[in-house]
Enzyme design. Structure first.
Site, PDB file in Angstrom:
ATOM      1  N   ALA A 170       0.856  -1.195   0.000  1.00  0.00           N
ATOM      2  CA  ALA A 170       0.000   0.000   0.000  1.00  0.00           C
ATOM      3  C   ALA A 170       0.887   1.239   0.000  1.00  0.00           C
ATOM      4  CB  ALA A 170      -0.902   0.008   1.227  1.00  0.00           C
ATOM      5  N   VAL A 226       4.092  -1.589   3.328  1.00  0.00           N
ATOM      6  CA  VAL A 226       3.574  -0.218   3.183  1.00  0.00           C
ATOM      7  C   VAL A 226       4.701   0.697   2.739  1.00  0.00           C
ATOM      8  CG1 VAL A 226       2.553   1.752   4.397  1.00  0.00           C
ATOM      9  CG2 VAL A 226       1.754  -0.547   4.931  1.00  0.00           C
ATOM     10  N   LYS A 227       4.380   1.577   1.799  1.00  0.00           N
ATOM     11  CA  LYS A 227       5.339   2.609   1.405  1.00  0.00           C
ATOM     12  C   LYS A 227       4.861   3.950   1.936  1.00  0.00           C
ATOM     13  CE  LYS A 227       5.512   5.338  -1.964  1.00  0.00           C
ATOM     14  NZ  LYS A 227       5.439   5.920  -3.314  1.00  0.00           N
ATOM     15  N   THR A 228       5.766   4.677   2.563  1.00  0.00           N
ATOM     16  CA  THR A 228       5.384   5.981   3.080  1.00  0.00           C
ATOM     17  C   THR A 228       6.549   6.953   2.929  1.00  0.00           C
ATOM     18  OG1 THR A 228       4.243   7.061   4.913  1.00  0.00           O
ATOM     19  CG2 THR A 228       6.050   5.559   5.516  1.00  0.00           C
ATOM     20  N   ASP A 255      11.822   2.916  -1.596  1.00  0.00           N
ATOM     21  CA  ASP A 255      11.115   2.762  -2.876  1.00  0.00           C
ATOM     22  C   ASP A 255      11.363   4.106  -3.550  1.00  0.00           C
ATOM     23  OD1 ASP A 255       9.437   2.104  -4.941  1.00  0.00           O
ATOM     24  OD2 ASP A 255       7.602   2.533  -3.834  1.00  0.00           O
TER      25      ASP A 255
END
Ligand code: 5RP
Length: 262
Positions: free
Chosen positions: A141, A171-173, A219
């Site tokens: 996500a 999760v990417k944040t 990422d």
């Protein structure tokens, strides 16, 4: 966790370190021909040998990535909006069947917590997690930040926690002050986006701070492919993420690759 999901995650987060340098080149799905990605094939070719995993759309995968490549693919399956409209109204753009046909190691979508499309994008995530669990494909996500959102630990912690509660496997944040608290309250691996282009040393520091605070890697897109030495940057970031290099050591790798120019 299902064996297939665990195994695919282990192809992305390298088992020797539990981390990844995910090269993000999916920007065109809403930005069109972004600077540095006008010809994805040319951008990708020299970078692929250095990346641990690759985030992109099926169009760029099919047309611009050599078939003999064995890089783990994180396939973007959301979209339907452009920079000219309300970005948060994304839907799902790829059937699970096609993701499987493309041998995706993970599928990814954006969620827009606090924006107009919040409900729909969270329900998109729930649907993808159900499908991913059915076929053994993990879901990453992406916590997309709306124009009016502050990228602080409170907001990013909220978005990351919601994503993991709904079932995202990764999760990417974004990195922020107090990032360790975001990591602590998110019970799945986090990777950090690079964001807009910043000076190379700052981007290396961002990667260093992120992994020190517990991120499982980066990422990263624009701070690699918009650099004056994309290869120097990906090698520098990889040294930080996979080899625990210091910021100065990694910056030296970048400088050497660009030929010592000031
Ligand atoms: C776009 C994305 C990008 O892949 C992500 O933001 C990483 O790229 P960058 O380092 O350029 O921010 O998800 O929605």
């Amino acid at each position: 966790m299902d064996w297939g999901i665990a195994n695919r995650i282990n192809r992305i987060l390298k088992p020797s370190t539990g981390r990844t340098v995910m090269l993000a080149v999916d920007h065109g799905y809403f930005l069109g021909p972004t600077s540095g990605l006008e010809e994805p094939r040319k951008t990708l070719e020299p970078l692929l040998p250095h990346a641990d995993s690759l985030m992109l759309t099926r169009g760029v995968l099919r047309n611009c990535v050599p078939r003999e490549s064995d890089i783990p693919i994180v396939l973007r399956v959301s979209g339907g909006t452009s920079i000219l409209t309300e970005l948060s109204g994304e839907g799902l753009t790829v059937a699970m069947e096609d993701a499987i046909r493309l041998n995706a190691c993970a599928i990814t979508l954006s969620i827009f917590v606090g924006a107009e499309g919040e409900r729909q994008t969270l329900l998109n995530l729930a649907r993808l997690v159900d499908e991913g669990e059915r076929y053994g494909i993990p879901v990453l996500a992406v916590t997309a930040v709306g124009k009016d959102m502050v990228r602080d630990a409170r907001y990013l912690g909220l978005a990351c926690r919601i994503a993991s509660e709904i079932g995202a496997h990764l999760v990417k944040t974004y990195y922020c002050e107090g990032f360790a608290e975001v990591v602590r309250s998110t019970p799945v691996p986090l990777v950090v986006a690079g964001g807009k282009k910043i000076p190379e040393k700052d981007a290396i520091l961002l990667a260093w701070n992120s992994v020190r605070a517990g991120a499982k890697g980066v990422d990263m897109g624009r701070n690699i492919f918009q650099s004056d030495s994309p290869i120097g940057m990906i090698r520098a970031v990889k040294a930080v993420v996979q080899e625990n290099a210091s910021v100065d050591q990694a910056y030296g790798i970048y400088q050497q690759a660009r030929g010592g120019r000031k």
